[in-house]
Design a protein around this motif. Structure first.
Motif, PDB file in Angstrom:
ATOM      1  N   PHE A 126      66.623   9.168 -47.179  1.00 54.41           N
ATOM      2  CA  PHE A 126      65.868   8.280 -45.526  1.00 54.41           C
ATOM      3  C   PHE A 126      65.135   7.981 -45.163  1.00 54.41           C
ATOM      4  CE2 PHE A 126      67.688   7.521 -41.807  1.00 54.41           C
ATOM      5  CZ  PHE A 126      68.820   5.883 -41.663  1.00 54.41           C
ATOM      6  N   ILE A 127      64.482   9.394 -44.361  1.00 60.59           N
ATOM      7  CA  ILE A 127      64.210   8.732 -43.469  1.00 60.59           C
ATOM      8  C   ILE A 127      62.637   8.799 -44.051  1.00 60.59           C
ATOM      9  CG2 ILE A 127      62.764  10.924 -42.109  1.00 60.59           C
ATOM     10  CD1 ILE A 127      65.831  12.406 -42.081  1.00 60.59           C
ATOM     11  N   LYS A 128      61.712   9.507 -45.422  1.00 58.87           N
ATOM     12  CA  LYS A 128      60.839   8.671 -46.036  1.00 58.87           C
ATOM     13  C   LYS A 128      60.588   7.428 -45.792  1.00 58.87           C
ATOM     14  CE  LYS A 128      59.643  12.771 -48.382  1.00 58.87           C
ATOM     15  NZ  LYS A 128      59.443  13.067 -49.739  1.00 58.87           N
ATOM     16  N   LYS A 129      61.497   6.809 -45.608  1.00 59.54           N
ATOM     17  CA  LYS A 129      61.311   5.480 -46.481  1.00 59.54           C
ATOM     18  C   LYS A 129      61.347   4.814 -44.850  1.00 59.54           C
ATOM     19  CE  LYS A 129      65.014   2.897 -46.511  1.00 59.54           C
ATOM     20  NZ  LYS A 129      66.686   2.620 -46.883  1.00 59.54           N
ATOM     21  N   HIS A 130      62.102   5.470 -43.706  1.00 56.76           N
ATOM     22  CA  HIS A 130      61.702   4.310 -42.557  1.00 56.76           C
ATOM     23  C   HIS A 130      60.292   4.688 -42.081  1.00 56.76           C
ATOM     24  CE1 HIS A 130      65.201   3.659 -41.969  1.00 56.76           C
ATOM     25  NE2 HIS A 130      65.591   3.063 -41.010  1.00 56.76           N
ATOM     26  N   ILE A 131      59.793   6.703 -42.176  1.00 59.73           N
ATOM     27  CA  ILE A 131      58.397   6.486 -41.975  1.00 59.73           C
ATOM     28  C   ILE A 131      57.012   5.770 -42.400  1.00 59.73           C
ATOM     29  CG2 ILE A 131      56.894   9.035 -41.821  1.00 59.73           C
ATOM     30  CD1 ILE A 131      59.038  10.767 -41.499  1.00 59.73           C
ATOM     31  N   SER A 132      57.683   6.033 -43.678  1.00 65.80           N
ATOM     32  CA  SER A 132      56.593   5.037 -44.418  1.00 65.80           C
ATOM     33  C   SER A 132      56.570   3.793 -44.680  1.00 65.80           C
ATOM     34  CB  SER A 132      56.079   5.674 -46.303  1.00 65.80           C
ATOM     35  OG  SER A 132      57.274   4.885 -46.456  1.00 65.80           O
ATOM     36  N   ALA A 133      57.477   3.293 -44.137  1.00 65.81           N
ATOM     37  CA  ALA A 133      57.621   1.433 -44.324  1.00 65.81           C
ATOM     38  C   ALA A 133      56.824   1.667 -42.648  1.00 65.81           C
ATOM     39  CB  ALA A 133      58.960   0.859 -43.900  1.00 65.81           C
ATOM     40  N   GLY A 134      57.039   2.488 -42.148  1.00 68.43           N
ATOM     41  CA  GLY A 134      56.205   1.913 -40.307  1.00 68.43           C
ATOM     42  C   GLY A 134      57.221   1.119 -39.437  1.00 68.43           C
ATOM     43  N   SER A 135      58.884   1.632 -39.906  1.00 69.25           N
ATOM     44  CA  SER A 135      59.654   1.243 -38.963  1.00 69.25           C
ATOM     45  C   SER A 135      59.775   2.527 -38.346  1.00 69.25           C
ATOM     46  CB  SER A 135      61.057   0.646 -39.275  1.00 69.25           C
ATOM     47  OG  SER A 135      61.341   1.932 -40.455  1.00 69.25           O
ATOM     48  N   TRP A 136      59.837   3.951 -38.309  1.00 71.03           N
ATOM     49  CA  TRP A 136      59.569   4.707 -37.574  1.00 71.03           C
ATOM     50  C   TRP A 136      58.148   5.540 -37.144  1.00 71.03           C
ATOM     51  CZ3 TRP A 136      64.110   7.801 -39.286  1.00 71.03           C
ATOM     52  CH2 TRP A 136      65.302   8.010 -39.445  1.00 71.03           C
ATOM     53  N   LYS A 137      57.081   5.554 -36.375  1.00 72.53           N
ATOM     54  CA  LYS A 137      56.113   5.778 -35.757  1.00 72.53           C
ATOM     55  C   LYS A 137      55.810   7.130 -35.246  1.00 72.53           C
ATOM     56  CE  LYS A 137      54.997   1.125 -35.929  1.00 72.53           C
ATOM     57  NZ  LYS A 137      54.060   0.545 -36.574  1.00 72.53           N
ATOM     58  N   PRO A 138      54.704   7.519 -35.530  1.00 77.19           N
ATOM     59  CA  PRO A 138      54.928   8.988 -35.213  1.00 77.19           C
ATOM     60  C   PRO A 138      55.145   9.048 -34.107  1.00 77.19           C
ATOM     61  CG  PRO A 138      52.636   8.223 -36.344  1.00 77.19           C
ATOM     62  CD  PRO A 138      53.742   7.048 -36.337  1.00 77.19           C
ATOM     63  N   GLY A 139      55.510  10.335 -34.172  1.00 79.49           N
ATOM     64  CA  GLY A 139      56.501  10.422 -32.094  1.00 79.49           C
ATOM     65  C   GLY A 139      57.722   9.892 -31.841  1.00 79.49           C
ATOM     66  N   ASP A 140      57.950   9.028 -31.985  1.00 77.99           N
ATOM     67  CA  ASP A 140      59.977   8.436 -32.414  1.00 77.99           C
ATOM     68  C   ASP A 140      60.598  10.112 -32.899  1.00 77.99           C
ATOM     69  OD1 ASP A 140      58.276   6.150 -31.792  1.00 77.99           O
ATOM     70  OD2 ASP A 140      59.089   5.088 -33.862  1.00 77.99           O
ATOM     71  N   PRO A 141      61.613   9.793 -32.744  1.00 80.52           N
ATOM     72  CA  PRO A 141      62.685  10.875 -32.688  1.00 80.52           C
ATOM     73  C   PRO A 141      63.379  10.468 -34.261  1.00 80.52           C
ATOM     74  CG  PRO A 141      63.340   9.424 -30.877  1.00 80.52           C
ATOM     75  CD  PRO A 141      61.554   9.234 -30.947  1.00 80.52           C
ATOM     76  N   VAL A 142      62.967  11.266 -34.649  1.00 81.05           N
ATOM     77  CA  VAL A 142      64.076  11.061 -35.975  1.00 81.05           C
ATOM     78  C   VAL A 142      65.703  11.285 -35.597  1.00 81.05           C
ATOM     79  CG1 VAL A 142      64.708  11.667 -37.990  1.00 81.05           C
ATOM     80  CG2 VAL A 142      61.987  11.644 -37.546  1.00 81.05           C
ATOM     81  N   PRO A 143      66.752  10.680 -35.878  1.00 85.07           N
ATOM     82  CA  PRO A 143      68.225  10.757 -36.024  1.00 85.07           C
ATOM     83  C   PRO A 143      68.826  12.493 -36.029  1.00 85.07           C
ATOM     84  CG  PRO A 143      68.945   8.707 -37.494  1.00 85.07           C
ATOM     85  CD  PRO A 143      66.731   9.326 -37.180  1.00 85.07           C
ATOM     86  N   SER A 144      69.220  12.731 -34.880  1.00 83.18           N
ATOM     87  CA  SER A 144      69.861  13.886 -34.419  1.00 83.18           C
ATOM     88  C   SER A 144      70.695  14.631 -35.371  1.00 83.18           C
ATOM     89  CB  SER A 144      70.197  14.611 -33.604  1.00 83.18           C
ATOM     90  OG  SER A 144      71.881  13.909 -33.473  1.00 83.18           O
ATOM     91  N   GLU A 145      70.915  15.956 -36.150  1.00 82.61           N
ATOM     92  CA  GLU A 145      71.391  15.950 -37.313  1.00 82.61           C
ATOM     93  C   GLU A 145      72.692  15.867 -37.323  1.00 82.61           C
ATOM     94  OE1 GLU A 145      71.219  20.416 -37.428  1.00 82.61           O
ATOM     95  OE2 GLU A 145      69.361  20.809 -37.917  1.00 82.61           O
ATOM     96  N   SER A 146      73.709  15.952 -36.131  1.00 85.39           N
ATOM     97  CA  SER A 146      75.124  15.469 -35.764  1.00 85.39           C
ATOM     98  C   SER A 146      74.855  14.129 -35.479  1.00 85.39           C
ATOM     99  CB  SER A 146      75.408  15.891 -34.216  1.00 85.39           C
ATOM    100  OG  SER A 146      74.450  15.232 -33.777  1.00 85.39           O
ATOM    101  N   VAL A 147      73.836  13.286 -35.758  1.00 83.55           N
ATOM    102  CA  VAL A 147      74.043  12.012 -36.016  1.00 83.55           C
ATOM    103  C   VAL A 147      73.792  11.442 -37.855  1.00 83.55           C
ATOM    104  CG1 VAL A 147      72.801   9.223 -36.044  1.00 83.55           C
ATOM    105  CG2 VAL A 147      73.111  10.822 -33.591  1.00 83.55           C
ATOM    106  N   LEU A 148      72.670  12.869 -38.188  1.00 83.51           N
ATOM    107  CA  LEU A 148      72.914  12.399 -39.444  1.00 83.51           C
ATOM    108  C   LEU A 148      74.020  12.811 -40.185  1.00 83.51           C
ATOM    109  CD1 LEU A 148      69.221  13.096 -39.845  1.00 83.51           C
ATOM    110  CD2 LEU A 148      69.794  10.948 -41.033  1.00 83.51           C
ATOM    111  N   MET A 149      74.831  13.676 -40.037  1.00 79.87           N
ATOM    112  CA  MET A 149      76.081  14.284 -40.433  1.00 79.87           C
ATOM    113  C   MET A 149      76.643  13.001 -40.906  1.00 79.87           C
ATOM    114  SD  MET A 149      76.993  17.750 -38.054  1.00 79.87           S
ATOM    115  CE  MET A 149      78.584  17.759 -38.828  1.00 79.87           C
TER     116      MET A 149
END
Lengths: 236, 236
Positions: A15-38
DNA sequence: CAGTGGTCTAGACCACCGA
DNA sequence: CGGTGGTCTAGACCACTGG
């Protein structure tokens, strides 16, 4: 579900790789926290943690305690460059490996060499020069100095049967190694034994290995540019 | 305890690494099972599992479900060869990076090139040739073809300000890359622009990058052998 | 201070291997 | 079949960050 075969932590990683490689999450952007992903995946925190920890190991995200997880700054194009024993490498290609021993003796170290091996000038060192052949064609000129303290039985080895690399891996287990790769022209001697022209370009790898307290060995491996290359692959 | 600062899984890793690098556990030997290590260290199985999983990631052990954990066959000498944007690499050395654009245009792909980029023969491709300089000295000749489908705005970039690598990392996020390194002699054109003699040896890196469904770019990077080397380090 | 990640536990179910 | 590793849970305490 098509992806039901993928374990939960793998689904989070994908899920995270998809967003990174699609460019929807850019370098420096926060990734959802552990509790959110939980909550989002309805899984436990340990599982989310494993996914994020592995992504950090792969260099895709950065994690800062107390702050959060972020998309890594620039995807490094990086790859594991495996430096294998030449014997195994040739065998893996389904070919035959053989070696010629040009020199195997004990000699006094020059000041430069002694410094490189961490010895006093004039100390005894083992020196071997070999030609490695793949199906009878020369592919590597190996010029190696060995610290006797790290591998006292080095010169007793039959190098047509056991490569210096293998002997050292057994006798002087590796604790550290460094290398550099450069391009060079062969010396007259190297050109002759590698069966190439004097002006041909060669790859040279300098390798320095440390075993415990000793610098075990320094080697210069020269490959004909026309017959050898280092290759690697990278997948995020 | 001197090592009390090390987390429990780190202590287990250190324990196993010690035995492997000391040679008391040889390649192929079984490593104590998770349940044994649990009791030995008085920690939970998850923690032991993490230690062993990380050791497998580092290539030190092999794990076989239903069978056990074993010391890996031969310690690979391997290292992450990071391939960075040349601009950042030069800056990291505290030097000044600049670039000269020799060519930047759209052209028809040859059959060979089209196949490499996964396009039909005769398709339009972007072609750039740059010289990268470090403190005014040429260090890289970059000959690159780009798939327009992956980076439509490629030619609009000012390559004296943004390197092709950086533009592509932003426009066509990397999903896969492969490379090979070889030694070669420069062409007359390359020798002239790199300010080297025609017979000098050069390092050439071929790089092929994939972004999503497209093969984004293929590049041939030529470095003067006398001014550049790839270096790496490895620690188990 | 609330929120983040770093680590750890004591269980659990499963798939797989070898005897 | 027992032992192995592969995965997962629902908690927990801690150190650190930032407002």
């Amino acid at each position: 579900m098509a992806s039901s075969a993928l374990p939960a932590y793998g689904q989070v990683k994908a899920f995270i790789k998809k967003h990174i490689s699609a460019g929807s999450w850019k370098p420096g952007d926060p990734v959802p926290s552990e509790s959110v992903l939980m909550q989002q995946f309805s899984i436990s925190r340990m599982t989310v943690n494993r996914a994020l920890r592995e992504l950090m190991g792969e260099g895709l995200v950065t994690r800062v305690q107390g702050s959060g997880t972020f998309v890594a700054e620039l995807h490094r194009i990086s790859s594991t460059l495996a430096i294998r024993d030449i014997h195994e490498e040739v065998l893996a290609r389904g070919h035959v490996h053989s070696a010629r021993v040009l020199l195997a003796e004990s000699e006094k170290a020059s000041a430069d060499l002694a410094r490189t091996l961490g010895l006093r000038a004039g100390a005894r060192v083992f020196h071997t020069i070999l030609i490695h052949l793949e199906n009878g064609v020369p592919i590597q000129y190996e010029d190696r100095y060995v610290n006797p303290a790290a591998a006292p039985n080095y010169l007793a080895t039959d190098f047509t049967q056991t490569t210096p690399t293998r002997h050292l891996l057994v006798e002087a287990p590796l604790t550290e190694a460094s290398y550099s790769i450069e391009a060079c022209r062969p010396t007259a001697l190297q050109a002759e034994h590698l069966d190439i022209k004097a002006g041909d370009a060669c790859l040279a790898m300098m390798r320095r290995t440390v075993s415990g307290a000793h610098i075990a060995s320094v080697a210069r491996l020269v490959y004909p540019g026309s017959r050898y290359s280092f290759a690697g692959k990278f997948q995020p």
